[in-house]
Design a protein around this motif. Structure first.
Motif, PDB file in Angstrom:
ATOM      1  N   MET A  43       0.849  -1.206   0.000  1.00 55.07           N
ATOM      2  CA  MET A  43       0.000   0.000   0.000  1.00 55.07           C
ATOM      3  C   MET A  43       0.880   1.249   0.000  1.00 55.07           C
ATOM      4  O   MET A  43       1.702   1.437   0.883  1.00 55.07           O
ATOM      5  CB  MET A  43      -0.868  -0.015   1.269  1.00 55.07           C
ATOM      6  N   THR A  44       0.739   2.084  -1.012  1.00 53.47           N
ATOM      7  CA  THR A  44       1.548   3.295  -1.120  1.00 53.47           C
ATOM      8  C   THR A  44       0.644   4.520  -0.941  1.00 53.47           C
ATOM      9  O   THR A  44      -0.402   4.621  -1.577  1.00 53.47           O
ATOM     10  CB  THR A  44       2.244   3.352  -2.497  1.00 53.47           C
ATOM     11  N   ILE A  45       1.059   5.411  -0.048  1.00 46.21           N
ATOM     12  CA  ILE A  45       0.257   6.612   0.233  1.00 46.21           C
ATOM     13  C   ILE A  45       1.124   7.855   0.048  1.00 46.21           C
ATOM     14  O   ILE A  45       2.208   7.964   0.629  1.00 46.21           O
ATOM     15  CB  ILE A  45      -0.312   6.559   1.672  1.00 46.21           C
ATOM     16  N   ASP A  46       0.640   8.782  -0.772  1.00 46.36           N
ATOM     17  CA  ASP A  46       1.276  10.095  -0.924  1.00 46.36           C
ATOM     18  C   ASP A  46       0.707  10.973   0.199  1.00 46.36           C
ATOM     19  O   ASP A  46      -0.473  11.326   0.171  1.00 46.36           O
ATOM     20  CB  ASP A  46       0.942  10.657  -2.314  1.00 46.36           C
ATOM     21  N   PHE A  47       1.547  11.325   1.174  1.00 48.83           N
ATOM     22  CA  PHE A  47       1.060  11.989   2.388  1.00 48.83           C
ATOM     23  C   PHE A  47       0.899  13.506   2.234  1.00 48.83           C
ATOM     24  O   PHE A  47       0.506  14.183   3.166  1.00 48.83           O
ATOM     25  CB  PHE A  47       2.017  11.688   3.559  1.00 48.83           C
ATOM     26  N   HIS A  48       1.195  14.048   1.058  1.00 45.59           N
ATOM     27  CA  HIS A  48       1.178  15.517   0.947  1.00 45.59           C
ATOM     28  C   HIS A  48       0.727  15.950  -0.445  1.00 45.59           C
ATOM     29  O   HIS A  48       1.535  16.054  -1.371  1.00 45.59           O
ATOM     30  CB  HIS A  48       2.576  16.065   1.253  1.00 45.59           C
ATOM     31  N   THR A  49      -0.581  16.185  -0.618  1.00 46.33           N
ATOM     32  CA  THR A  49      -1.071  16.697  -1.896  1.00 46.33           C
ATOM     33  C   THR A  49      -2.062  17.847  -1.661  1.00 46.33           C
ATOM     34  O   THR A  49      -2.602  18.006  -0.566  1.00 46.33           O
ATOM     35  CB  THR A  49      -1.787  15.619  -2.740  1.00 46.33           C
ATOM     36  N   HIS A  50      -2.246  18.615  -2.705  1.00 48.72           N
ATOM     37  CA  HIS A  50      -3.201  19.735  -2.687  1.00 48.72           C
ATOM     38  C   HIS A  50      -3.973  19.761  -3.998  1.00 48.72           C
ATOM     39  O   HIS A  50      -3.490  19.269  -5.012  1.00 48.72           O
ATOM     40  CB  HIS A  50      -2.467  21.078  -2.579  1.00 48.72           C
ATOM     41  N   VAL A  51      -5.154  20.385  -3.983  1.00 44.79           N
ATOM     42  CA  VAL A  51      -5.793  20.803  -5.229  1.00 44.79           C
ATOM     43  C   VAL A  51      -5.772  22.330  -5.241  1.00 44.79           C
ATOM     44  O   VAL A  51      -5.798  22.965  -4.187  1.00 44.79           O
ATOM     45  CB  VAL A  51      -7.267  20.339  -5.359  1.00 44.79           C
ATOM     46  N   GLY A  52      -5.714  22.896  -6.448  1.00 41.27           N
ATOM     47  CA  GLY A  52      -5.745  24.352  -6.534  1.00 41.27           C
ATOM     48  C   GLY A  52      -4.814  24.873  -7.607  1.00 41.27           C
ATOM     49  O   GLY A  52      -4.160  24.107  -8.317  1.00 41.27           O
TER      50      GLY A  52
END
Ligand SMILES: [Zn+2]
Length: 301
Positions: free
Chosen positions: A1-10
């Motif tokens: 399981m791979t999780i990207d811990f830092h994303t944004h929309v905008g």
């Protein structure tokens, strides 16, 4: 399981005429699919006045509330956080954030961040907010910068004395650091201005960051953005050693700010390369890319 811990929309362009395109929810999911990532933590933006980009004026549906509500349409792929500014709740060291925190909990948020208010990192209002987040069992992600330079993020001096005070004042809150002022401390700072920059070169002596990771069990670090990548790769020998020692406290993240090729980040490729070369253990790789996030966010394994 791979999780990207830092994303944004905008839309993070500094000028509307700039080429790179804004990040959308569909864009994040497309990228996750292409890069073999299972899910992404969404950190709502525009919670603090210092972190509002010019294009925000023209954007619709970009309140923290809207970002959280829209994330719910991507359940399982997008893991929403709430976001707050320590100066809300009456701008007081005793401000009560429970109404906000209750709403975020009702919307299945898993943490708070990233905190971008430009104020001293150990300000009583920051400690107050972070304690209330910890009571919920949530982690908080924060952007750290130096004093003077830098337009947003919690401020600290070289050597991270305020970070140390915050960590000791909020022992029950998992605090996830990120940003130039955080990652520059992997080694001693050559000068005060380096706190808000991207110091390069070999790490012949350890900085405040490894010391605090050893001393404070509530300190975590997300490796996202150029700040994290630069810190890990500026010394090819020290990077893997750091990843191995702090494998229980590091979180893979990207901080992708633009859609398409312009927004691609090298972090996962770097970790995969180290794994392939045998310079990072499988155990450390799995913790950093997913298992630590699952634990911190209390997700079902
Ligand atoms: Zn960010």
């Amino acid at each position: 399981m791979t999780i990207d811990f830092h994303t944004h929309v905008g839309d993070f362009r500094s000028r509307l005429s700039d080429q790179p395109r804004p990040v959308t929810f569909d864009g994040i999911v497309r990228r996750l699919d292409e890069e073999g990532i299972d899910a992404a933590v969404l950190l709502p933006v525009y919670a603090s006045p210092e972190a509002i980009y010019p294009s925000f004026i023209l954007e619709e549906h970009m309140s923290v509330r809207d970002q959280v509500l829209r994330a719910a349409q991507y359940r399982g792929r997008i893991l929403p956080f709430g976001n707050l500014d320590p100066r809300w709740a009456g701008n007081s060291p005793n401000g009560d954030f429970s109404a906000y925190l209750d709403w975020f909990a009702s919307q299945h948020c898993l943490g708070i961040g990233e905190i971008t208010a430009n104020m001293p990192l150990d300000d009583e209002r920051v400690i107050n907010l972070f304690r209330q987040i910890g009571v919920r069992g949530w982690p908080v992600v924060m952007h750290v910068t130096g004093f003077g330079l830098g337009s947003y993020g919690l401020q600290d001096e070289p050597g991270a004395p305020r970070l140390e005070r915050l960590l000791r004042a909020c022992p029950d809150t998992p605090i996830v650091g990120h940003g130039p002022g955080f990652w520059a401390e992997i080694g001693p700072l050559p000068e005060a201005a380096a706190k808000s920059g991207y110091p390069t070169g070999p790490i012949s002596q350890e900085g405040a960051l490894p010391r605090l990771l050893r001393e404070c069990p509530n300190l975590y670090a997300d490796i996202s953005a150029h700040s994290g990548y630069n810190a890990l790769t500026r010394d090819q020998g020290y990077g893997p050693q750091f990843l191995e020692e702090f494998q229980d406290r590091l979180l893979f993240g990207t901080d992708v700010c633009f859609s398409g090729e312009a927004g691609r980040m090298p972090h996962l490729g770097y970790l995969r390369r180290l794994l392939g070369e045998g310079s990072l253990s499988k155990e450390a790789f799995e913790k950093i890319t997913g298992a630590n996030a699952i634990r911190l966010l209390r997700l079902p394994a």
